[in-house]
Enzyme design. Structure first.
Site, PDB file in Angstrom:
ATOM      1  N   ARG A  38       0.471  -0.953   0.179  1.00  0.00           N
ATOM      2  CA  ARG A  38      -0.002   0.370  -0.291  1.00  0.00           C
ATOM      3  C   ARG A  38       0.788   1.661  -0.088  1.00  0.00           C
ATOM      4  O   ARG A  38       0.348   2.574  -0.474  1.00  0.00           O
ATOM      5  CB  ARG A  38      -1.200  -0.243   1.790  1.00  0.00           C
ATOM      6  N   LYS A 193     -13.380 -11.175   8.746  1.00  0.00           N
ATOM      7  CA  LYS A 193     -14.552  -9.990   8.770  1.00  0.00           C
ATOM      8  C   LYS A 193     -16.294 -10.677   8.387  1.00  0.00           C
ATOM      9  O   LYS A 193     -16.661 -10.455   7.267  1.00  0.00           O
ATOM     10  CB  LYS A 193     -14.424  -8.795   7.809  1.00  0.00           C
ATOM     11  N   GLY A 343      -6.168  -6.300   2.303  1.00  0.00           N
ATOM     12  CA  GLY A 343      -4.125  -6.056   2.968  1.00  0.00           C
ATOM     13  C   GLY A 343      -4.214  -7.977   3.049  1.00  0.00           C
ATOM     14  O   GLY A 343      -2.834  -7.781   2.653  1.00  0.00           O
ATOM     15  N   GLY A 366     -12.566  -2.954   2.001  1.00  0.00           N
ATOM     16  CA  GLY A 366     -13.570  -3.443   2.295  1.00  0.00           C
ATOM     17  C   GLY A 366     -14.564  -2.484   1.464  1.00  0.00           C
ATOM     18  O   GLY A 366     -15.198  -3.003   0.603  1.00  0.00           O
TER      19      GLY A 366
END
Length: 385
Positions: A38, A193, A343, A366
């Site tokens: 990133r 998640k 990620g 997300g």
């Protein structure tokens, strides 16, 4: 998609305090960055702003610190050092930036999530942030699905707001990839998640031929199908939506037939291969089994488009990484169009050195899923207006 939205590359930034909201939320272990993907992705934006004569002020979040119990464990200081290495320039790190930013060519501000009003998109905080710049650039695709003070509020409150080249590139690539995917289409959705991805799975079910679920998400689906999952990570209140997805027509959601279990969640836990019928009440499911991996590989082999978000097991622990490794190899050898986002997923791609085989790697998790689901993001809607 982004034609009506102001772009950083079109603005005159000479001498202007240009605040760039980046996604520098990288994995850090014992003070060391384990994947700088990133950070590297942000470098062209920073260099373009500098080339345009801007005074660059960078914002980012890192992890999920509690603003009421800060202990320095989520500081962006290691990121500042890595930015210096990659840019070959001095980067001033500013811990107490809300009270004013001194004049430097490049400044990195401390973690935005150290601020109490950040996640609440507090109006006063948004205005404070916006007052520190002449131009606000939103270039954090990975945080663009959230209405936080440093992503949405500051853009709304700033004198001039635009999106950066990375966000623009992400949106254009995803739009192109999802507008008319070559079939069959499979989505591989893993990770822990659970609740945040079930809504996305519902949307993917409308366009996918197959949806392969892994990690904590798979446990919820297994529980919905009546299987014993022992002490595995699960969200019991999401069983009904999972059951509805399992009963949808037109999409195949295969479930594990065998799994890798352990009695504890640790790097030295003993791994056992078990069929679903043999899972004990005190077992934790931490990976898919070899039979399931082969079942999933056969599906991937026949697909022409692959959307991948999330590992299928606890790949950080070697004994629970085989399912993710096996499916990574299947995805790598597939000659179709492959989009990877998130990620953890990017870390998997790097770990198994398969970057060159992926058609497009998104820097967001997300946000990647949100865009797949809705075809837009809050910041795009704001700046279009």
């Amino acid at each position: 998609m982004t034609t009506q939205i102001p772009l950083m590359q079109d603005l005159d930034l000479q001498g202007l305090r240009t605040m760039i909201r980046l996604d520098l939320n990288v994995p850090i272990k014992d003070g060391d960055i384990t994947s700088d993907a990133r950070i590297r992705a942000a470098i062209p934006t920073i260099e373009l702003a500098l080339a345009k004569g801007a005074k660059v002020i960078m914002l980012s979040h890192l992890g999920r610190p509690d603003p009421d119990a800060l202990d320095g464990s989520f500081t962006l200081q290691p990121v500042a050092k890595r930015l210096e290495d990659l840019l070959g320039r001095s980067v001033y790190f500013c811990p107490d930036w809300l009270n004013g930013i001194t004049d430097h060519e490049i400044t990195l501000c401390e973690n935005t999530r150290y601020l109490k009003g950040e996640k609440l998109n507090d109006d006063l905080l948004s205005e404070q942030i916006a007052s520190l710049c002449d131009v606000f650039v939103m270039d954090a695709f990975g945080a663009s699905h959230r209405k936080h003070a440093s992503t949405y509020g500051a853009a709304k409150a700033s004198k001039q707001a635009c999106i950066g080249p990375l966000l623009n590139k992400e949106v254009e690539a995803l739009t192109q990839a999802l507008s008319n995917p070559e079939k069959p289409l499979v989505a591989v959705i893993g990770g822990a998640k659970v609740s945040s991805k079930l809504g996305v799975i519902e949307s993917l079910a409308k366009i996918c031929d197959h949806i392969i679920v892994g990690g904590g998400i798979a446990n919820t689906f297994l529980l919905a199908s009546g299987e014993n999952i022992g002490q595995s990570l699960v969200e019991s209140d999401m069983v009904d939506p999972a059951n509805q997805i399992l009963n949808l027509e037109g999409v195949n959601v295969p479930l594990p037939v065998d799994v890798i279990t352990a009695k504890e969640f640790s790097s030295d836990a003993e791994a056992n291969i078990k069929t679903m019928d043999d899972v004990a009440d005190d077992d934790m499911i931490l990976d898919i089994g070899p039979e399931t991996a082969m079942l999933y590989k056969n599906i991937i082999d026949q697909c022409r488009t692959i959307i991948w978000n999330g590992p299928l097991g606890v790949f950080e622990f070697e004994q629970f990484s085989e399912g993710t490794r096996f499916l990574s190899a299947a995805i790598e050898s597939n000659s179709g169009f492959k989009i990877v986002g998130g990620g953890d997923t990017v870390a998997v791609v790097e770990k198994y050195q398969m970057t060159d085989s992926i058609s497009y790697i998104s820097t967001g998790g997300g946000a990647f899923l949100e865009f797949v689901k809705n075809g837009t993001l809050p910041i795009l809607d704001l700046l279009k207006g």
